[in-house]
Write a protein that holds these residues in place. Structure first.
Motif, PDB file in Angstrom:
ATOM      1  N   GLN A   1      48.870  41.683  35.980  1.00  0.00           N
ATOM      2  CA  GLN A   1      49.410  42.334  34.802  1.00  0.00           C
ATOM      3  C   GLN A   1      48.533  43.501  34.395  1.00  0.00           C
ATOM      4  N   VAL A   2      49.193  44.510  33.872  1.00  0.00           N
ATOM      5  CA  VAL A   2      48.493  45.694  33.362  1.00  0.00           C
ATOM      6  C   VAL A   2      49.005  45.961  31.956  1.00  0.00           C
TER       7      VAL A   2
ATOM      8  N   GLY B   1      43.474  44.935  32.257  1.00  0.00           N
ATOM      9  CA  GLY B   1      44.095  43.980  33.174  1.00  0.00           C
ATOM     10  C   GLY B   1      43.799  44.338  34.615  1.00  0.00           C
ATOM     11  N   ASP B   2      44.773  44.162  35.485  1.00  0.00           N
ATOM     12  CA  ASP B   2      44.597  44.407  36.920  1.00  0.00           C
ATOM     13  C   ASP B   2      44.768  45.887  37.242  1.00  0.00           C
TER      14      ASP B   2
ATOM     15  N   SER C   1      43.841  49.155  42.176  1.00  0.00           N
ATOM     16  CA  SER C   1      44.985  49.329  43.077  1.00  0.00           C
ATOM     17  C   SER C   1      46.216  49.913  42.396  1.00  0.00           C
TER      18      SER C   1
ATOM     19  N   ASN D   1      39.741  53.364  33.582  1.00  0.00           N
ATOM     20  CA  ASN D   1      40.925  52.825  32.920  1.00  0.00           C
ATOM     21  C   ASN D   1      41.566  53.809  31.967  1.00  0.00           C
TER      22      ASN D   1
ATOM     23  N   ARG E   1      51.715  49.780  40.170  1.00  0.00           N
ATOM     24  CA  ARG E   1      50.788  48.982  40.965  1.00  0.00           C
ATOM     25  C   ARG E   1      51.607  48.170  41.962  1.00  0.00           C
TER      26      ARG E   1
END
Length: 116
Positions: A1-2, A26-27, A30, A77, A100
């Motif tokens: 999740q982002v 979050g992620d 990538s 980020n 992503r």
């Protein structure tokens, strides 16, 4: 999740500038592409600017030379949209977007109002 959170919108006179920021959490590793979209009242959401892995950027024609998308090289980020020479037709809610692995994430948007 982002998770994406936009900030920096507001009211500005025509000819002025604003810088929008997008903070991701979050992620975020990538993420292959970042974008700024906008949606004006009564119109569809449209891509304004995008930056992909490797740093290549794309812009919609009517913001070329006025808007610049960038990423913070230190704070991986953060994504920004520098908007100069703003016009009343730039008035819209601006959304940050991240892709992503083909999954697209959106922020809730920040309102930009340009007065004539």
């Amino acid at each position: 999740q982002v998770q994406l959170v936009e900030s920096g919108g507001g009211l500005v006179q025509a000819g002025g500038s604003l810088r929008l920021s997008c903070a991701a959490s979050g992620d975020i590793f990538s993420i292959g592409a970042w974008g700024w979209y906008r949606q004006a009242p009564g119109k569809q959401r449209e891509l304004v600017a995008a930056v992909i892995s490797g740093g290549r950027t794309n812009y919609v024609d009517d913001v070329k030379g006025r808007f610049t998308i960038s990423r913070d090289n230190n704070a991986k980020n953060m994504v920004y949209l520098q908007m100069n020479s703003l016009k009343p037709e730039d008035t819209a809610v601006y959304y940050c977007n991240a892709d992503r692995y083909g999954v697209v994430y959106w922020g809730e948007g920040t309102l930009v109002t340009v007065s004539s």
